[in-house]
Enzyme design. Structure first.
Site, PDB file in Angstrom:
ATOM      1  N   CYS A 291       0.842  -1.190   0.000  1.00 24.16           N
ATOM      2  CA  CYS A 291       0.000   0.000   0.000  1.00 24.16           C
ATOM      3  C   CYS A 291       0.882   1.246   0.000  1.00 24.16           C
ATOM      4  O   CYS A 291       2.011   1.216   0.487  1.00 24.16           O
ATOM      5  CB  CYS A 291      -0.876  -0.031   1.259  1.00 24.16           C
ATOM      6  SG  CYS A 291      -1.910   1.407   1.526  1.00 24.16           S
ATOM      7  N   GLY A 292       0.361   2.336  -0.504  1.00 23.72           N
ATOM      8  CA  GLY A 292       1.091   3.593  -0.451  1.00 23.72           C
ATOM      9  C   GLY A 292       1.379   4.037   0.979  1.00 23.72           C
ATOM     10  O   GLY A 292       2.314   4.794   1.225  1.00 23.72           O
TER      11      GLY A 292
END
Length: 164
Positions: free
Chosen positions: A36-37
């Site tokens: 995930c970012g």
């Protein structure tokens, strides 16, 4: 249920962990993901754990694959990723759902206790955070965009004031 101590969750190793073992601690509960970012937040979560664990903070990570399939690994892969990439030493649990019919009972309770922006109940993305008081009740919910470092003042307050 009136507090978090009524729940249990499986560790990454598959062993049941009663959350009552964290009784009397301030807890930060986070749904996590490896791809995930926001994944770099693991570093900030570990820093909070390192700085405040001796004073009574527990950080509990709950991997979830419900948002963009960003936690595809099995328990062993998740554990290895957390250890090698971010030196995570706080408790990590088995992958769970945080929304929907199969949501873990802990998350059903958390999202009922503290709703999100505009009163939404469901978790919107990875790295949503819940800060719990020493009595096991929910103090505050934080958006995924809230960096772990931004929680310091609230953590300090809960650790310093036994009545908070």
């Amino acid at each position: 249920m009136s507090n978090v101590y009524q729940f249990e969750a499986n560790s990454l190793a598959g062993q049941p962990v009663p959350l009552s073992q964290f009784q009397g601690k301030v807890m930060l509960v986070v749904n996590t993901a490896s791809e995930c970012g926001f994944t770099p937040q693991y570093e900030g979560l570990q820093k909070l754990y390192d700085e405040y664990h001796e004073r009574g903070l527990e950080v509990l990570g709950f991997p979830c694959n419900q948002f963009g399939k960003q936690e595809p690994g099995d328990a062993q892969q998740i554990g290895q990723f957390c250890e090698t990439r971010f030196a995570v030493r706080f408790p990590m649990f088995a992958k769970i759902d945080v929304n929907g019919a199969d949501a873990h009972p802990l998350y059903q309770w958390l999202t009922t206790e503290k709703r999100g922006v505009l009163g939404t109940q469901g978790i919107k993305w990875n790295f949503t955070k819940f800060l719990l008081r020493r009595d096991g009740t929910v103090f505050k919910r934080y958006a995924p965009t809230t960096k772990p470092d931004e929680l310091r003042a609230d953590i300090e307050m809960l650790l310093s004031d036994p009545a908070a």
